[in-house]
Design an enzyme around this catalytic site. Structure first.
Site, mmCIF file in Angstrom:
data_model
loop_
_atom_site.group_PDB
_atom_site.id
_atom_site.type_symbol
_atom_site.label_atom_id
_atom_site.label_comp_id
_atom_site.label_asym_id
_atom_site.label_seq_id
_atom_site.Cartn_x
_atom_site.Cartn_y
_atom_site.Cartn_z
ATOM 1 N N PRO A 1 -11.174 -30.451 7.583
ATOM 2 C CG PRO A 1 -11.100 -32.421 6.349
ATOM 3 C CD PRO A 1 -10.532 -31.755 7.575
ATOM 4 C CD GLU A 2 -14.382 -25.254 8.919
ATOM 5 O OE1 GLU A 2 -15.432 -24.599 8.886
ATOM 6 O OE2 GLU A 2 -13.280 -24.750 9.179
ATOM 7 C CG HIS B 1 1.327 -39.874 4.931
ATOM 8 N ND1 HIS B 1 1.934 -39.934 6.164
ATOM 9 C CD2 HIS B 1 2.113 -39.072 4.172
ATOM 10 C CE1 HIS B 1 3.027 -39.199 6.157
ATOM 11 N NE2 HIS B 1 3.164 -38.660 4.954
ATOM 12 N NE ARG C 1 -1.085 -33.212 13.197
ATOM 13 C CZ ARG C 1 -1.275 -32.133 13.947
ATOM 14 N NH1 ARG C 1 -1.712 -31.034 13.403
ATOM 15 N NH2 ARG C 1 -1.046 -32.162 15.241
ATOM 16 N NE ARG D 1 -24.294 -22.529 23.699
ATOM 17 C CZ ARG D 1 -23.982 -23.445 22.779
ATOM 18 N NH1 ARG D 1 -24.875 -23.912 21.946
ATOM 19 N NH2 ARG D 1 -22.747 -23.891 22.703
#
Ligand SMILES: [Zn+2]
Length: 288
Positions: A2-3, A91, A110, A152
């Site tokens: 998820p972002e 889960h 996970r 950078r």
């Protein structure tokens, strides 16, 4: 994983059902979720807390309590928060019963997700140390992005995956933003021209706004709190679309790796040589 658009979609769905509610009973089954803190202690501390606001910073979901404390939830790879019907689920890692008798369940296949309970004085410092500016804030300008990219040498994609550069961009929306900005993912961050930084600033915002409007993307595990899927996965411009034609120019989308992550781009629209400055010939590889 998820972002920003996925976590924001979760936040918007949870705010109306959690705000004002008291945690009547909390059960945490997985010790990994709260470590290094003891799961039983954290569950006991959470009981009685009243949710004042459901907030988000980057990929952190922040449950702010009336006490001033906050629970920082990071869903990592496969975490999800489900509100409503509770069936058997191998889960499920934690269960919160609210004072209206509804149930909030945390599910994580996970088990990389984390819950961190912070004291009032700890919250902002903890988040600010890890997360840069919010790209969808009206006050977020391209000069803020330029400041974080200056000097950078890392590839631009690696630089924007760094959560301190800009909050909430992950592997999917980084590729989508770079395609919108017509920037090759391997161009050194410091080599972007001012116009390219402006294009990237706009690309990041548009890619994320599009994701929020579709309630995020469900590739495997991400779910909205009512169990529904997001629909952004049907509208990706490049992510996961190797070999398919670019919608701008028809060139097959190519795949490479940047910072260890699968990366998709259009070799024509995002040609390294079309950059305003030189292509990367540097032998120095900085990490992020
Ligand atoms: Zn193209």
């Amino acid at each position: 994983m998820p972002e920003l658009p996925e976590v924001e979609s979760v936040r918007r769905a949870l705010a109306p059902v959690l705000e004002g509610r008291r945690f009547a009973q909390v059960r945490i089954d997985d010790p990994r979720l709260t470590r290094p803190h003891d799961r039983i202690d954290v569950a006991r501390e959470l009981e009685g807390e009243v949710v004042e606001r459901v907030d988000r910073r980057g990929k952190y979901l922040i449950l702010r309590f009336r006490s001033g404390r906050a629970l920082l939830v990071h869903l990592r790879m496969t975490g999800s928060l489900l509100h409503g019907a509770v069936g058997d689920d191998p889960h499920r890692r934690a269960t919160i019963r609210l004072d209206d008798d509804s149930v909030l369940a945390y599910r994580d296949v996970r088990r990389f997700g984390t819950w961190l309970l912070l004291e009032p004085e700890e919250v902002e410092a903890y988040v600010d140390a890890r997360v840069g500016r919010e790209p969808l804030d009206a006050a977020y300008r391209s000069k803020h992005l330029a400041e974080r990219l200056a000097g950078r040498r890392a590839p631009i994609k690696a630089a924007i995956l760094d959560q301190r550069t800009v909050a909430g961009v992950g592997n999917i929306y980084a590729d989508e933003a770079l395609w919108r900005a017509r920037i090759h993912p391997l161009v050194p961050a410091a080599d972007l021209s001012p116009r390219q930084v402006q294009a990237l600033h706009r690309g990041i915002r548009r890619a994320l706004e599009h994701g929020v409007a579709r309630q995020g993307s469900t590739l495997r595990d991400y779910r909205l709190p009512d169990g529904a899927s997001g629909t952004m996965q049907h509208e990706f411009k490049v992510y996961g679309r190797g070999g398919e034609p670019c919608e701008r120019c028809g060139t097959p989308i190519a795949k490479t790796r940047v910072a260890g992550r699968g990366t998709w781009y259009c070799p024509t629209c995002q040609a390294a040589s079309s950059s305003a400055s030189r292509p990367s010939r540097s032998s120095r590889h900085s990490s992020v």
